[in-house]
Each structure stands twice: as C-alpha cells, then as structure tokens.
Write a protein that holds these residues in place. Structure first.
Motif, PDB file in Angstrom:
ATOM      1  N   GLY A 287       0.823  -1.209   0.000  1.00  0.00           N
ATOM      2  CA  GLY A 287       0.000   0.000   0.000  1.00  0.00           C
ATOM      3  C   GLY A 287       0.853   1.252   0.000  1.00  0.00           C
ATOM      4  N   ILE A 288       0.209   2.406  -0.083  1.00  0.00           N
ATOM      5  CA  ILE A 288       0.930   3.666  -0.261  1.00  0.00           C
ATOM      6  C   ILE A 288       1.660   4.104   1.002  1.00  0.00           C
ATOM      7  CG2 ILE A 288      -0.999   5.193   0.306  1.00  0.00           C
ATOM      8  CD1 ILE A 288       1.593   5.691  -2.525  1.00  0.00           C
ATOM      9  N   ASP A 289       1.117   3.810   2.181  1.00  0.00           N
ATOM     10  CA  ASP A 289       1.778   4.254   3.421  1.00  0.00           C
ATOM     11  C   ASP A 289       3.147   3.593   3.591  1.00  0.00           C
ATOM     12  OD1 ASP A 289      -0.353   5.904   4.199  1.00  0.00           O
ATOM     13  OD2 ASP A 289      -1.386   4.253   5.188  1.00  0.00           O
ATOM     14  N   SER A 290       3.180   2.270   3.515  1.00  0.00           N
ATOM     15  CA  SER A 290       4.455   1.574   3.708  1.00  0.00           C
ATOM     16  C   SER A 290       5.408   1.829   2.540  1.00  0.00           C
ATOM     17  CB  SER A 290       4.229   0.080   3.903  1.00  0.00           C
ATOM     18  OG  SER A 290       3.582  -0.491   2.785  1.00  0.00           O
ATOM     19  N   ALA A 291       4.851   2.055   1.335  1.00  0.00           N
ATOM     20  CA  ALA A 291       5.702   2.390   0.184  1.00  0.00           C
ATOM     21  C   ALA A 291       6.415   3.717   0.414  1.00  0.00           C
ATOM     22  CB  ALA A 291       4.866   2.453  -1.089  1.00  0.00           C
ATOM     23  N   LEU A 292       5.682   4.706   0.934  1.00  0.00           N
ATOM     24  CA  LEU A 292       6.287   6.007   1.231  1.00  0.00           C
ATOM     25  C   LEU A 292       7.321   5.874   2.340  1.00  0.00           C
ATOM     26  CD1 LEU A 292       6.521   9.082   0.996  1.00  0.00           C
ATOM     27  CD2 LEU A 292       4.557   9.284   2.548  1.00  0.00           C
ATOM     28  N   SER A 293       7.005   5.116   3.363  1.00  0.00           N
ATOM     29  CA  SER A 293       7.946   4.922   4.466  1.00  0.00           C
ATOM     30  C   SER A 293       9.252   4.309   3.945  1.00  0.00           C
ATOM     31  CB  SER A 293       7.322   4.008   5.526  1.00  0.00           C
ATOM     32  OG  SER A 293       8.172   3.868   6.629  1.00  0.00           O
ATOM     33  N   LEU A 294       9.131   3.320   3.059  1.00  0.00           N
ATOM     34  CA  LEU A 294      10.309   2.702   2.463  1.00  0.00           C
ATOM     35  C   LEU A 294      11.106   3.725   1.668  1.00  0.00           C
ATOM     36  CD1 LEU A 294      11.848   0.001   1.815  1.00  0.00           C
ATOM     37  CD2 LEU A 294      10.408  -0.140  -0.227  1.00  0.00           C
ATOM     38  N   ALA A 295      10.428   4.491   0.812  1.00  0.00           N
ATOM     39  CA  ALA A 295      11.108   5.471  -0.037  1.00  0.00           C
ATOM     40  C   ALA A 295      11.827   6.533   0.787  1.00  0.00           C
ATOM     41  CB  ALA A 295      10.089   6.125  -0.976  1.00  0.00           C
ATOM     42  N   LEU A 296      11.163   7.033   1.831  1.00  0.00           N
ATOM     43  CA  LEU A 296      11.767   8.064   2.675  1.00  0.00           C
ATOM     44  C   LEU A 296      13.024   7.544   3.374  1.00  0.00           C
ATOM     45  CD1 LEU A 296       8.528   9.591   4.251  1.00  0.00           C
ATOM     46  CD2 LEU A 296      10.153  10.831   2.824  1.00  0.00           C
ATOM     47  N   HIS A 297      12.965   6.330   3.881  1.00  0.00           N
ATOM     48  CA  HIS A 297      14.116   5.790   4.604  1.00  0.00           C
ATOM     49  C   HIS A 297      15.282   5.467   3.670  1.00  0.00           C
ATOM     50  CE1 HIS A 297      11.266   5.374   7.975  1.00  0.00           C
ATOM     51  NE2 HIS A 297      12.355   5.418   8.724  1.00  0.00           N
ATOM     52  N   VAL A 298      14.980   4.978   2.466  1.00  0.00           N
ATOM     53  CA  VAL A 298      16.053   4.739   1.493  1.00  0.00           C
ATOM     54  C   VAL A 298      16.733   6.060   1.147  1.00  0.00           C
ATOM     55  CG1 VAL A 298      16.535   4.080  -0.905  1.00  0.00           C
ATOM     56  CG2 VAL A 298      15.089   2.627   0.533  1.00  0.00           C
ATOM     57  N   CYS A 439       0.742   1.236  -6.452  1.00  0.00           N
ATOM     58  CA  CYS A 439       0.676   1.576  -5.020  1.00  0.00           C
ATOM     59  C   CYS A 439      -0.264   2.754  -4.792  1.00  0.00           C
ATOM     60  CB  CYS A 439       2.065   1.907  -4.480  1.00  0.00           C
ATOM     61  SG  CYS A 439       3.184   0.480  -4.394  1.00  0.00           S
ATOM     62  N   PHE A 440      -0.356   3.638  -5.792  1.00  0.00           N
ATOM     63  CA  PHE A 440      -1.260   4.779  -5.691  1.00  0.00           C
ATOM     64  C   PHE A 440      -2.717   4.353  -5.898  1.00  0.00           C
ATOM     65  CE2 PHE A 440       2.775   6.771  -6.548  1.00  0.00           C
ATOM     66  CZ  PHE A 440       2.716   8.010  -5.917  1.00  0.00           C
ATOM     67  N   SER A 441      -2.921   3.336  -6.724  1.00  0.00           N
ATOM     68  CA  SER A 441      -4.296   2.972  -7.099  1.00  0.00           C
ATOM     69  C   SER A 441      -4.897   1.870  -6.244  1.00  0.00           C
ATOM     70  CB  SER A 441      -4.322   2.527  -8.570  1.00  0.00           C
ATOM     71  OG  SER A 441      -3.476   1.400  -8.773  1.00  0.00           O
ATOM     72  N   ILE A 442      -4.078   1.094  -5.548  1.00  0.00           N
ATOM     73  CA  ILE A 442      -4.614   0.006  -4.729  1.00  0.00           C
ATOM     74  C   ILE A 442      -5.472   0.565  -3.600  1.00  0.00           C
ATOM     75  CG2 ILE A 442      -2.626  -0.124  -3.152  1.00  0.00           C
ATOM     76  CD1 ILE A 442      -2.931  -3.186  -3.200  1.00  0.00           C
ATOM     77  N   ALA A 443      -6.609  -0.076  -3.342  1.00  0.00           N
ATOM     78  CA  ALA A 443      -7.503   0.395  -2.274  1.00  0.00           C
ATOM     79  C   ALA A 443      -6.854   0.162  -0.920  1.00  0.00           C
ATOM     80  CB  ALA A 443      -8.829  -0.342  -2.355  1.00  0.00           C
ATOM     81  N   PRO A 444      -6.764   1.197  -0.073  1.00  0.00           N
ATOM     82  CA  PRO A 444      -6.145   1.018   1.251  1.00  0.00           C
ATOM     83  C   PRO A 444      -6.856  -0.065   2.058  1.00  0.00           C
ATOM     84  CG  PRO A 444      -6.419   3.350   0.754  1.00  0.00           C
ATOM     85  CD  PRO A 444      -7.173   2.592  -0.305  1.00  0.00           C
TER      86      PRO A 444
END
Length: 773
Positions: A287-298, A439-444
């Motif tokens: 989902g988008i939340d964990s994807a963003l968390s991954l991107a920010l930490h990388v 990740c943007f389109s998947i339903a949370p």
C-alpha cells in the motif's frame, strides 16, 4: 530546549552554567561579541516550584567578559512548550522585586521600575562606533497576543539593532507566519533584526520536533536582506551596510517543505542511535503508506541500511505481493517474504480465537510486529510504525501491532499528504516511478479479513478527502461536532473543508447518514486515546500533532447541549423542498446572531432570501448611516453562504417595500414554492386582540395576518401566548441566539466591546468607516 524535567536537576543546571563560562572564556583575544541562549539560575532565590530560580537567558560575551544579558519576557504555554514549568520570566522578576520593595517600605511605598525599564539594549563597540543591541528570545518577538511588547520597549530605550535567538520548530507554513510576524513587528520598531534559529531534532518522548534554522536578517522595513538555507548548520558571515539589498522571499512550496521536514527528521532521529543501530526494518504491505515509508528511509539512510519484509497472512492479495516485489526491485533493498499464517493459527488455537473476529485480525497485526522486532534485534537496527494521522486519530490500528516501532514518521500526515509526498519523491527526488502507480491505485486495506477496505474517505492527489479534513478540523483547528453540524446545516461545510462540490451528498445521502458518521468518528477519536499514549513518537509537521503537542485525557466523547439541539433540529425537519423563507430586516449592522438564525432556517427551507429593507418610516435607525454601508456589510458577511439569496433592491432603488408586496413579488418569481415570512415572537404579541405590530404598523396588516405564512422564532425569555399566533404559522424555538443590532450600535457609541457580536469582516468595516460613533 525540550528536555522536560531535566531542568529540575540542579547538578545539570550548574554544569550548564559552568559551560556558559567556558564559552565566555573562548572569546578572549577575539575581535567579536558572542550572543547565545542558555539557562541561567540564581541559587539564592527559590522559585514558586520550591526549586532554585532558573531563567531562559540570552547572554552577551566579549573578550572573556559578560557585557550584558536578558531574561526571556514572554513564556509560551501552548503546543509542546511549557516554559513556565521551569523558568521565571522577566515579568515575574519585575513583580517579585516590586513586591519586595513594597514589603520593605510598607504598603504606601512606590513600586520599583516597570518591566519596560528592565529591557535595556547593550552598547557594543564596533570599528566605526557604538551600536546598541536589543536582546530577545524566541517568543519575545511573537508578542501579538501579549499586552507587553519586549521589542517595542527595547527600541524605545534606544536599541539600534534587535537580535532574536530562537528555538522555533518547523510546522506547516511556519516560515510564512514568521516572516509576517517580524514584518509587522518592524513596521513599529523600524530597526534591523537578526533572527537566529535553532536547527536539529529534539525528542520529547511523544514527538520528534524538527527545527529548520532558516535564520534571517531583516532591514528596518521588515524585508529580508540575508538568509541561511533551511536546515543548514554552520557559521554564516553577513556584513551590515547602508541600504542593504533586499532579497526575494523563498518559494512557498508546501510539498517541498513537507519533504524537507520529514527527511531531515528521519536523518536526525537515526543520528541519536549508535552506529550499528542506524538501520531500519520496515513491513511493506504494497500500500501507499508503507511504500512512502520505504522510499523516505532509502532516501535518508541509503538502501544498504533498509530492510523490507512482506508478511502475508490469510487474506493478503496477489496485488499486494506484486507491489512489494516492484518496490524492493526499484529501491534495491534487502528483502524477505515471511508468511504469518502458521503463527496466527497457532496463537488462535492456543487462545481459542475464531476466524472472522476482531481478535483474529489483531493477532495478525501483532504477529507481523513480532517478526519485525525479532529481525531488528537479530540484525541490528529498529523497526518503524507506518500509521498515518487519520488511522492514529480514529484508532484504526492494533496496539503492539502496527502501532509500534522506534518512531512514526507519517503520523502527522493525513492520507492526501501521503499521496502528495509519494508523488513528489517520484517526480523530484528519484525522477522515476520508484513508487509504482499500482501503489497509488490500490484500495487502502489492512488485509486482516476478506475484502477489507479502510472505512474512511481519504484524499488523493487530485482531491481532498472528507475524513482527512475531519481529522484536521478536530486536531489542527480545534473544531468540534457542534461547529461541524452548524456548517453542515448552513451549507458551508464543503467550502470550509475545501472539498469538491457535492462531496458530502455523495458520501452521506441523508442528513442522518452525516450525523451518524460524525458521531462515530468523534467517539472513535476519544476511544483511541489509550492507543495513542502508548504509540511511538510522532514527527511533527502540521499545526498540531498527536503526542505532547495535543494534550488529551482518556475522557469519553462529549456532545454539547447545543449540538443535541442542532441535531434534533436537523433530523426532525420537515421536507425542505418547495419552501422558501423571506428573512427581512434592517441588519444595521448584520450580527453573528443573524448568521446563526440563517443557519437554523436553512435546516427548514430550501432557500433563505435575506431582504435588506430601505428607509422605514417606523424605524429611525435605518437612517443613521448611509444605506450603502448596510448593503456592503450584509454582502461581506453573507459571502459564500450556500442557498442564501440577498435582496438589496430597496437600497438600490431608494425605496421601502412592504411585506405584502414582497410576498406578491416572490409568489411570481417562485410560482411552485411556498413562501414563508420569518418574524420574531415580539412581532406577533397581542395578535389575539389585533394589537400586534403586524396589525398596528404593517401595511395591510389585518389582511396579511390572515393570509401569509409566518415562521415564528421564539427566543428564551419571550413566552408566546398561543392565542397570539397567526392562523398560518410554524414556530421554532431558537436557543443560544444572543444580541441585537441596537446593542451593537450602543456598545460602539459608548466605547464598549462589540467585536464578539459581529463577524471579523463587519468589525473591520465598521472600524475602517468609523460607523455608529
């Protein structure tokens, strides 16, 4: 600065004072004056807390000597700040000295100097003369809501230059506010100001507080002449000269500022850990939340320090797994897929928890957390919480499950901001679709039960979501259900929340649906408090964040009596379609109570037509100001009201239209509508004996009494005799509608407060035009 009750440790305070002296010694032989902020204390005096008196102090050193200092005058007691818990203010010092003086001299003794006299600028020798420098600390320049103005006193006492040392954190649009506040301050003071702001991260235990620096020099007009880059640490050299060239304010890009704050906060947070622990383990669901968390930490820590785990359970989807694989491939991080079904089944069997229950869902969430915790401990590093602000607000998460970790970097972002920041990272930072479109389109979804979907209307890149904005209304703007219901009844809620037209109708087909959801979320907000007090520290990026920034107790939700009244009014309202209300008056001026009445009427009528009367022969007050002023105030005040029509034809045509002609006029304009005339209970008093104001004063009074439809407003204290009610009438009891135009005019005339009775727009207009004096 935000070190809590460490300020109560006297050994620590003494050590700090010793280091202040070491800093002072470092100026020996240097051609400079050094200004810095620190804590100082007076061991001979005991404060109101029974401990030695401590001061938040700005110190001035030169050539190994103290040449001046100043104690902070204004101590903030809001948000994360609680200076008064530990520090004495300059105002308290002044009051204490005055009291000691009176005690020693007797009650007839005169007090010592005023606080104005305590603020004296420090003369400082420069190569071509002496400059008198006024010393300020942070809140001392944010003086709008204080009676005492430290900067003004320093300038009046001869300051040529103001220096403010600050620990002002970065929050939403804070820099714009800073520049505006200092610009206004210097319009009065008219001297240059150096604003030196702290950088770094401070952890209050419940919040991570980012300080963005952004130190700035302002000229006498309050315009920027020099500025450091945001978040920059170091020494920056600037030279003052006559006519310093102004520079442009930085671009105001909310998304860029949000990215900088979150990224800087993550980097600084991991600097507090030992080197081998500066790694992060992230549960990535697709989902988008964990994807963003991954991107920010990388982006912040480097791909070599980030571990990603996909932890599928009984209800995980193939699409989520596909998204996970794309993410770890795009970011090049170490990854592992660890199914949790065996663990979940074992716990469910041992505890006799059945599938398709909330307990079974929570076992899944806690199982994922146990794996992340074990991996972090085995490989070194920490794991993080990926919850966003909406989930945290309404308790949509499992305590000791997904609401756990070293920190919560997304905990102050509503869902729209999660999408917004993800899009920014792709577009500006990675310059690729690093976070996949899917990740943007998947339903949370938490994927803890079959076909589970998050129960909120989230925002997205192209629109604001209702529940996103509801959380912001509750927390950042301190709105309550009463305010929301008032705006909903008045048709103003979409505008207030900046939602797309018809959003509420699509979400809530009926008023009952809206009320049920509002009450559900208000109750969830309070019920979830027990989860929040045990959650990881949240990185502050908004006007108000959960944690120490938003202080709350474990209280049950409360609905005010006025809310219950509004709810009853809304849900018991007859069908509005086909009903038009004529609400006429002199509105001289229009007041808050008029607006409240209009909101109530919108709960009963399809539209409300507000008719501004012309000069009335029976009402001298309609002639005390120019008619154009009444019109402009009415238009200003009701601007943006939906389903409200403003009729100013009397003013435009310099006439007065009696009620019976108004009725005829709107019967023609609205042939398929039922016209109702709104009147107060006092207008019909005496109707049984034909002695009401309608009978005595109104044109064709007897005729309209019998034939017109009247909607009668009954206020507390005005009891209506049932015999006085016209034959075609409805009545509405209106509570909490206080004030009158006469009261406002009299208050202005006799120099009494009136701002609480009118809107800000009307108050500013009255003041600008000098009306009713």
């Amino acid at each position: 600065y935000l070190i809590g009750d460490l300020f109560e440790d006297e050994a620590f305070i003494q050590d700090t004072i010793n280091w202040n002296c070491q800093v002072k010694k470092a100026t020996i032989g240097k051609k400079l004056g050094l200004i810095f902020g620190s804590v100082t204390a007076d061991p001979e005096k005991v404060g109101e807390d029974g401990r030695i008196q401590k001061y938040n102090t700005i110190l001035f050193a030169q050539n190994g000597n103290w040449i001046g200092h100043s104690i902070k005058s204004l101590l903030p007691k809001y948000r994360i700040f609680d200076d008064a818990r530990h520090f004495y203010s300059l105002r308290q010092v002044r009051d204490e000295e005055n009291e000691l003086y009176r005690t020693s001299k007797g009650t007839k003794g005169d007090p010592t100097d005023s606080i104005h006299d305590f603020l004296v600028p420090i003369p400082f020798q420069i190569k071509n003369g002496i400059v008198k420098i006024g010393l300020l600390i942070c809140e001392d320049i944010w003086d709008k809501d204080y009676v005492f103005k430290p900067a003004k006193s320093l300038v009046e006492n001869g300051a040529d230059l103001l220096v403010s040392v600050s620990a002002s954190p970065r929050t939403w649009q804070k820099n714009r506010k800073r520049h505006s506040v200092i610009n206004e301050l210097l319009k009065t003071c008219q001297v240059p100001l150096v604003y030196a702001n702290h950088t770094g991260l401070q952890n209050t235990g419940k919040n991570l507080v980012v300080f963005d620096g952004d130190s700035t020099i302002y000229n006498t007009k309050g315009n920027i002449v020099a500025k450091t880059p945001p978040y920059a640490q170091g020494t920056f050299i600037y030279e003052f000269y006559e006519g310093m060239k102004e520079i442009q304010k930085p671009d105001e890009d909310d998304t860029k500022e949000l990215y900088q704050a979150v990224t800087y906060g993550i980097i600084e947070a991991y600097q507090t850990l030992t080197v081998h622990m500066r790694k992060v383990h992230i549960g990535v669901s697709g989902g988008i939340d964990s994807a963003l968390s991954l991107a920010l930490h990388v982006n912040a820590l480097g791909q070599e320090n980030v571990f990603a785990y996909y932890l599928p359970g009984p209800f995980s989807s193939k699409k989520s797994l596909t998204n996970f694989k794309k993410l770890v491939l795009n970011f090049g991080v170490k990854s592992e897929v660890i199914p949790i079904t065996t663990i979940v089944d074992a716990i469910a069997t041992a505890t006799r928890v059945k599938p398709d229950t909330l307990a079974f869902e929570n076992i899944q969430a806690r199982s994922r957390m146990e794996i992340l915790a074990a991996k972090a401990q085995a490989l070194g590093g920490v794991y993080v919480c990926n919850s966003n602000k909406v989930e945290i607000a309404f308790g949509y998460g499992t305590i000791y499950g997904d609401i756990a970790g070293f920190m919560c970097p997304l905990g102050d972002l509503v869902k729209r901001e999660v999408y917004q920041l993800s899009h920014y990272l792709n577009r500006v930072i990675f310059k690729s679709q690093a976070i996949p479109k899917s990740c943007f389109s998947i339903a949370p979804s938490a994927e803890n039960q079959k076909n589970q979907k998050d129960p909120f209307d989230y925002g997205h890149l192209s629109r604001r979501g209702y529940h996103d904005e509801l959380v912001r209304a509750f927390i950042e703007f301190r709105r309550n259900p009463e305010w929301l219901l008032e705006k909903y009844i008045g048709g103003e809620l979409e505008k207030e929340m900046i939602l797309a037209p018809e959003s509420l109708q699509k979400l809530f087909p009926s008023a009952e649906d809206f009320v049920n959801d509002l009450e559900l979320q208000w109750k969830r907000l309070h019920t979830a408090c027990f989860k929040r007090v045990q959650s990881p520290p949240i990185l502050i990026v908004s006007k108000r964040s959960f944690g120490n920034d938003y202080r709350e107790s474990m209280l049950e939700s409360h609905f005010t009596s006025h809310y219950e009244y509004l709810k009853k009014l809304l849900l018991s309202t007859k069908k509005k379609n086909g009903r038009i209300a004529i609400y006429g008056g002199s509105f001289n001026p229009i007041a808050i109570h008029h607006r409240n009445i209009i909101r109530l009427l919108l709960g009963h009528f399809e539209k409300v037509i507000v008719v501004l009367c012309g000069k009335r022969p029976d009402k001298a007050s309609t002639n005390i100001i120019l008619q154009e002023h009444r019109k402009k105030m009415l238009l200003l005040d009701l601007k943006g009201f939906e389903n409200v029509i403003i009729d100013c034809s009397d003013i435009d045509n310099n006439t007065y239209t009696p009620t019976y002609i108004l009725d005829q006029h709107y019967q023609v304009l609205c042939p398929n509508k039922k016209i109702w005339h709104v009147v107060g209970g006092d207008i019909i008093t005496g109707g049984a004996k034909k002695e009401s104001e309608i009978h005595r004063i109104w044109d064709h009074g007897n005729e309209i009494w019998q034939n017109l439809n009247f909607f009668i407003l009954e206020r507390p204290g005005y009891d209506i005799d049932p015999a006085d009610i016209p034959p075609k009438s409805e009545m509405l009891f209106v509570n909490d509608v206080f004030g009158s135009s006469t009261m406002i005019r009299n208050n202005i005339k006799y120099k009494k407060p009136f701002k609480h009775l009118v809107s800000r727009a009307v108050e500013e207009y009255i003041t600008a035009k000098n009306l009713y004096k």
